[in-house]
Design a protein around this motif. Structure first.
Motif, mmCIF file in Angstrom:
data_model
loop_
_atom_site.group_PDB
_atom_site.id
_atom_site.type_symbol
_atom_site.label_atom_id
_atom_site.label_comp_id
_atom_site.label_asym_id
_atom_site.label_seq_id
_atom_site.Cartn_x
_atom_site.Cartn_y
_atom_site.Cartn_z
ATOM 1 N N GLN A 27 99.469 22.202 -51.205
ATOM 2 C CA GLN A 27 98.324 21.468 -51.743
ATOM 3 C C GLN A 27 98.336 21.414 -53.271
ATOM 4 O O GLN A 27 97.693 20.561 -53.869
ATOM 5 N N SER A 83 97.520 25.878 -34.499
ATOM 6 C CA SER A 83 96.898 24.679 -33.910
ATOM 7 C C SER A 83 95.444 24.955 -33.538
ATOM 8 O O SER A 83 94.568 24.118 -33.767
ATOM 9 N N ARG A 85 93.459 27.198 -34.900
ATOM 10 C CA ARG A 85 92.700 27.291 -36.152
ATOM 11 C C ARG A 85 92.373 25.904 -36.696
ATOM 12 O O ARG A 85 91.266 25.661 -37.161
ATOM 13 N N GLU A 86 93.355 25.016 -36.637
ATOM 14 C CA GLU A 86 93.139 23.661 -37.139
ATOM 15 C C GLU A 86 92.068 22.944 -36.319
ATOM 16 O O GLU A 86 91.189 22.284 -36.871
ATOM 17 N N ARG A 87 92.132 23.080 -34.994
ATOM 18 C CA ARG A 87 91.115 22.436 -34.133
ATOM 19 C C ARG A 87 89.737 22.990 -34.434
ATOM 20 O O ARG A 87 88.760 22.245 -34.499
ATOM 21 N N LEU A 89 88.663 24.276 -37.234
ATOM 22 C CA LEU A 89 88.219 23.762 -38.530
ATOM 23 C C LEU A 89 87.767 22.312 -38.437
ATOM 24 O O LEU A 89 86.807 21.916 -39.104
ATOM 25 N N ASN A 90 88.439 21.540 -37.629
ATOM 26 C CA ASN A 90 88.102 20.127 -37.500
ATOM 27 C C ASN A 90 86.833 19.883 -36.705
ATOM 28 O O ASN A 90 86.250 18.804 -36.805
ATOM 29 N N THR A 91 86.397 20.872 -35.928
ATOM 30 C CA THR A 91 85.168 20.707 -35.153
ATOM 31 C C THR A 91 83.935 21.150 -35.926
ATOM 32 O O THR A 91 82.824 20.918 -35.485
ATOM 33 N N LYS A 92 84.130 21.744 -37.076
ATOM 34 C CA LYS A 92 82.974 22.209 -37.877
ATOM 35 C C LYS A 92 82.391 21.095 -38.693
ATOM 36 O O LYS A 92 82.932 20.194 -39.127
#
Length: 92
Positions: A27, A83, A85-87, A89-92
């Motif tokens: 990043q 994966s 963790r990513e899911r 984070l994306n649901t928050k």
């Protein structure tokens, strides 16, 4: 598992953090040579935080690399964990 090496569970834990550190570095908009220096510091801190000697990590990593089936088992868990963790984070 030979004595003095990281277990599969320990290796998974370290590699998850390694990949999270790599994602953080990706990043940043800094030159590659600077990124390499920062990565070395981050890796050293990660291993210190987890109480793992650099030499043990390196020997363990090589042990798993030399045994592709074991490395695949480790990376299956790493990828699944990242994966998830990513899911989450994306649901928050």
């Amino acid at each position: 598992m030979p004595e003095g090496l990281l277990s599969k569970e320990q290796m998974v834990k370290v590699l998850i953090e390694v990949h999270l550190n790599e994602a953080k570095l990706n990043q940043l908009r800094v030159p590659r040579d600077s990124t390499a220096k920062v990565y070395e510091i981050m890796e050293r801190e990660l291993l210190k935080h987890q109480g793992i000697e650099d030499s043990v990590y390196r020997k363990s990593f090589q042990y798993y690399l030399d045994r592709p089936m074991l490395m695949e088992e480790v990376y299956t868990v790493v990828v699944d964990s990242l994966s998830l963790r990513e899911r989450l984070l994306n649901t928050k």
